[in-house]
Design an enzyme around this catalytic site. Structure first.
Site, PDB file in Angstrom:
ATOM      1  N   ASP A   1     -15.700  -2.778  26.380  1.00  0.00           N
ATOM      2  CA  ASP A   1     -15.026  -1.505  26.194  1.00  0.00           C
ATOM      3  C   ASP A   1     -13.536  -1.812  26.066  1.00  0.00           C
ATOM      4  OD1 ASP A   1     -14.727   1.431  26.331  1.00  0.00           O
ATOM      5  OD2 ASP A   1     -13.704   0.970  28.204  1.00  0.00           O
TER       6      ASP A   1
ATOM      7  N   THR B   1     -10.550   0.321  26.390  1.00  0.00           N
ATOM      8  CA  THR B   1      -9.587   0.891  27.325  1.00  0.00           C
ATOM      9  C   THR B   1      -9.860   0.461  28.756  1.00  0.00           C
ATOM     10  OG1 THR B   1      -9.385   2.808  25.880  1.00  0.00           O
ATOM     11  CG2 THR B   1      -8.547   3.038  28.125  1.00  0.00           C
TER      12      THR B   1
END
Length: 731
Positions: A405, A407
Site C-alpha cells: 500500500d 500511503t
C-alpha cells in the site's frame, strides 16, 4: 475570505489539484469523493451475515482453536509437577538409573493415580483435538498424540490391575509425553500470540454514542438507536456515527482509516460522509442514510470475514508430517498385531503393538516446530517483526510478489513540503517564514508541514514573525496578519474566491508540481501572490532500498493506492516498482490481490489502513505496518513494529532459515520414529533384538535434545533490515 462560525484550528484548503472536484475530475480527491458516494452500493444490504456480531475468525492452526495460551501454560506446569513423582516411582526408570524405589503403604499407587490425573487434566486438549481431527477425517498431530496417550493409559491400567499378565507399565512415558506436548503447544502459542478478531477492531472505529438533533436541541443516544433520516451533530475531532449526507456545514474529514487517502478530504453541504471517519476542523450536521450492518464500515467487516473464511486451509508443516506418521504408526501397529499373532502369541502381539503405538508418538516432532517458531519469533521481534500466524512464517519464502500500500507504507503518510518557488524580489526563506507565521496557530497536517519546513530552513528559522487575527476556512485556506501585513495561504479555491492568477514566473514550476500529483499552496501578501509551495506525501528513505533488494531476490514489487494515477505513477517510477494499481476504491483492494493470485502469483500484502484489512487477509501473507491501525494489525499474519518497509526482507530471510530448521528437525524427529517403530515391532526379533520401551524412551530423549539444540542455531541469523537492504548515502 469568509470564516466559518467554528474556524477550529485546521488548515482550510486542500493542496491543489485534489480539492477542486469540479475542475479536476480525475484527481485524487474527486476519486475519493466518489468513493464515499459509492460505498452504499458497494456493500449489499441483504448480505446473509451481520458484520457487527458474526465471528468468522479462522485460526491458522486449527488444533489450537478454543484453547488459550494461559490454558496450555497452566496445564503444563501442573502436569510437570505431577509428573515428577510418577517418574520417581516408576520401576522402569528406577531400573534404568539403578536406584531403589521408595516403598511405603500406597506408594505403588502413586504412578497410576497421578498418571490418571495427568491423562485427564493435561491430556484433554489433545483428546478433544484428536476427536475433532478424526471427525473431520484430517489426522494430524493431535490425533497422533491422543492415540499414543490413550493406548499408554489403557495398557498401564491393564498392567496395574494385573489383567492378562502384561508388563506394559507406561505411566511415566504417558506423564512425560503429555507434559512435553503441553510445553510444545504453549511455546508455540506464546510465540505466535493470541490473534484477536479483526472484526472487533473494526467495530471499535465507531463511536459508542451520537449527538442526535431533536427539535433544535441535541440528545446523546447510543448509535444502535439511530435510524435512517435522523439528524446527528458531529463536532470537530469526533467520528461520524453512521453513513449519511451533510445537511449543514462543511469540514475536512480524515478518511485515511477507511480510504487510505493521506490527506483530509473536504466535504461540503450535500456531500456524503462515511461512518468511522473524523471531522477534523468544523462541526457539521449529518442526515443518517445507513446504520449498523448497512454502513460502508460494516461492508469492510464482511469482506474481512469472507476473506478469513476463504483463507487457505492448508495444514502446517508439522501437521502434514504428523498425518503421515499417524498412518505409518497405525499401519505398522496392525501389521505387528497380525504378524506376532501368527508367529508368536497373542500376548506378544499385544505387547509389541502397544509398544509400537506408544513409541510412534513423536516427542521430538511435538517440539520440532514449536521450538523453531518460538526462537524465530523471538529473533524477529528483536528486529521489529511480530509473527502472529505460523503459516505466514512458512509461506513467506514462496512469495512471488510483494504488494505495498502506498500511503503510510512506502510513503510516510504525512505531508511534507517538497518544493518552494518564490516570486521575484522574495527569497525562499522569507516566503516560508511568512507562510509559517500564518499557519502557526493551525493544527492542520498541511500547516504542520509548512511550519516544519520553515524551521528546517536556515533563513526562515532565523526570522521571528508573529501572526494575529488568525482565521481558517475549510476548503479554502487561512488568513492572518503578519507584521502588519495580511497573509493568505491556500489552494485553488482561495485563488478563485479572490480572482487571483498565478504569476507567469511561477506557472512552469507549479504546473510541474501539479503534473506529478503534488498539492500546491499559494502564499498571498497584500493581495499579490508572492510564491508557492509543493506539499506531498513524502517517500520513505528506506523504500527505494527495500524495492531494489526484493527485486534482486527475484521478488516482484507492486504498489496499490487510492491516489490519482499521476500521483501513483510518480511514486512508482521514482522507486522503480514493477506494477502500479492506482485510483483503487477501498472495496477493490481485495479484488486486486485476487487478480494477482489468479495470475498464479503468491502474494504478500503490506498495508496499514482499515481499507487494507480484507486484502491483508486474502493474501497468502498479510503484513501490517505496526504504526498503522489496530484493524490492519489484527487482519495480518505478520506485524512490522517499525514503519521500515525493509523489514519485509527480514521476514523473507527468517522464513527461509526457519523452514530449513523445520525440515532438519522434522527429518531427525520423524527419522527416529521411522527407525524406532519397526524395531519396536520386532523386525529384528529373529536375531534376538527387540527394542524395549526403556531403550525407546532413552532414544526419544536423545532425539528431543538434538532437535532443541538444532533450533538454537537460528539465533545466529542476521535479520537487521539495514544489513539486508542498506540505503545509499543520498537517501
Amino acid at each position: 475570505m469568509s470564516t466559518p462560525h467554528h474556524s477550529g484550528d485546521h488548515h482550510g484548503d486542500h493542496p491543489a489539484p485534489e480539492t477542486d472536484h469540479t475542475h479536476h475530475p480525475h484527481h485524487a480527491s474527486h476519486e475519493h469523493h466518489a468513493d464515499a458516494d459509492t460505498h452504499g452500493q458497494a456493500m449489499p444490504h441483504d448480505h446473509p451475515h451481520s458484520a457487527m456480531d458474526d465471528d468468522h475468525h479462522v485460526h491458522s492452526h486449527g488444533e489450537h482453536a478454543g484453547h488459550s495460551t494461559a490454558m496450555f501454560r497452566e496445564r503444563f506446569w501442573w502436569s510437570l509437577i505431577l509428573s515428577l513423582p510418577v517418574v520417581i516411582f516408576s520401576p522402569m526408570v528406577a531400573q534404568l538409573l539403578g536406584y531403589h524405589l521408595p516403598a511405603f503403604p500406597g506408594s505403588t499407587w502413586i504412578p497410576p493415580v497421578l498418571g490418571t490425573i495427568i491423562f485427564v487434566y493435561g491430556g484433554t486438549p489433545f483428546l478433544k483435538g484428536g476427536w475433532n481431527e478424526l471427525k473431520s477425517r484430517q489426522p494430524g498431530m493431535m490425533l497422533l498424540i491422543a492415540m499414543a496417550i490413550t493406548v499408554a493409559f489403557v495398557a498401564s491400567w491393564v498392567t496395574t490391575l494385573g489383567l492378562g499378565g502384561f508388563d506394559l507399565d507406561f505411566w511415566w512415558e504417558l506423564a512425560l509425553l503429555v507434559t512435553i506436548m503441553l510445553l510444545g503447544h504453549w511455546l508455540e502459542m506464546r510465540a505466535l500470540g493470541a490473534a484477536s478478531s479483526a472484526l472487533d477492531a473494526l467495530a471499535a472505529l465507531l463511536p459508542d454514542e451520537a449527538e442526535k438533533v431533536i427539535d433544535g436541541t441535541t440528545r446523546t443516544v447510543a448509535i444502535s438507536e439511530l435510524a435512517v433520516d435522523d439528524v446527528v451533530l458531529v463536532r470537530a475531532g469526533a467520528r461520524v456515527p453512521a453513513d449519511g449526507t451533510i445537511l449543514d456545514g462543511a469540514a475536512e474529514f480524515d478518511e485515511a482509516m477507511i480510504t487510505g487517502e493521506s490527506r483530509p478530504v473536504f466535504r461540503d453541504t450535500g456531500d456524503k460522509v462515511v461512518a468511522g471517519t473524523v471531522a477534523t476542523d468544523n462541526t457539521v450536521r449529518i442526515r443518517v442514510e445507513a446504520t449498523g450492518g448497512d454502513t460502508a464500515l460494516a461492508g469492510i467487516q464482511r469482506m474481512v470475514a469472507d476473506a478469513q473464511e476463504s483463507s487457505s486451509r492448508a495444514q502446517a508443516l508439522a501437521d502434514r508430517a504428523a498425518a503421515l506418521l499417524f498412518w505409518f504408526a497405525l499401519i505398522s501397529a496392525l501389521i505387528t498385531a497380525v504378524v506376532w499373532t501368527i508367529i508368536g502369541s497373542p500376548d506378544d502381539a499385544v505387547v509389541r503393538t502397544v509398544t509400537v503405538l506408544v513409541i510412534a508418538c513423536p516427542h521430538a516432532l511435538g517440539l520440532a516446530i514449536p521450538l523453531v517458531i518460538a526462537i524465530s519469533s523471538e529473533r524477529a521481534a528483536k528486529f521489529g517483526v511480530l509473527i502472529k500466524d505460523r503459516m505466514a512464517l512458512e509461506r513467506m519464502r514462496t512469495i512471488d510478489v510483494v504488494l505495498f500500500d502506498k500511503t503510510g507504507t512506502l510513503t510516510e503518510g504525512a505531508h511534507a513540503v517538497t518544493g518552494v518557488a518564490a516570486a521575484v524580489g522574495v527569497t525562499e526563506g522569507e516566503l516560508l517564514a511568512l507562510a509559517s507565521a500564518a499557519e502557526a496557530d493551525s493544527e492542520h497536517p498541511v500547516a504542520r508541514a509548512i511550519v516544519a519546513a520553515a524551521a528546517a530552513h536556515p533563513e526562515a528559522s532565523r526570522r521571528q514573525m508573529r501572526a494575529t487575527g488568525f482565521s481558517a476556512a475549510s476548503g479554502r485556506g487561512v488568513r492572518a496578519t503578519v507584521d502588519g501585513v495580511e497573509i493568505l495561504v491556500g489552494g485553488p479555491n482561495m485563488l478563485r474566491e479572490f480572482n487571483l492568477t498565478t504569476p507567469a514566473e511561477l506557472t512552469d514550476t507549479t504546473s510541474a508540481w501539479t503534473g506529478r500529483g503534488a498539492g500546491v499552496l499559494h502564499i498571498v501578501r497584500d493581495g499579490q501572490i508572492i510564491g508557492a509551495v509543493a506539499v506531498e506525501d513524502k517517500i520513505r528513505p528506506e523504500s527505494r532500498a527495500a524495492v531494489k533488494a526484493l527485486q534482486d531476490r527475484g521478488v516482484k514489487v507492486a504498489m496499490i493506492t487510492g491516489d490519482a494515477q499521476q500521483v501513483a505513477q510518480a511514486v512508482g517510477q521514482d522507486l522503480g516498482i514493477d506494477e502500479v494499481f492506482a485510483e483503487v476504491l477501498p472495496q477493490d483492494k481485495d479484488t486486486k490481490v485476487m487478480q494477482l493470485q489468479d495470475r498464479g502469483l503468491s502474494v504478500a500484502m503490506v498495508g496499514d489502513g482499515v481499507n487494507d484489512a480484507p486484502a491483508l487477509t486474502r493474501a497468502e501473507v498479510g503484513i501490517a505496518i505496526g504504526a498503522g491501525t489496530d484493524v490492519a494489525m489484527e487482519s495480518a499474519g505478520v506485524v512490522l513494529a517499525s514503519d521500515d518497509p525493509r523489514a519485509v526482507l527480514s521476514m523473507i530471510e527468517l522464513s527461509q532459515a526457519s523452514y530449513r530448521k523445520m525440515i532438519q528437525n522434522l527429518v531427525w524427529a520423524s527419522g527416529y520414529n521411522i527407525l524406532a517403530v519397526p524395531l519396536a515391532a520386532g523386525v529384528l526379533a529373529s536375531i534376538g533384538f527387540v527394542l524395549s520401551p526403556a531403550v525407546g524412551a532413552i532414544l526419544m530423549s536423545a532425539s528431543t535434545i538434538v532437535v532443541a539444540l538444532n533450533a538454537q542455531l537460528l539465533r545466529r541469523i542476521d535479520l537487521d533490515p539495514a544489513h539486508l537492504a542498506p540505503t545509499s548515502p543520498k537517501e
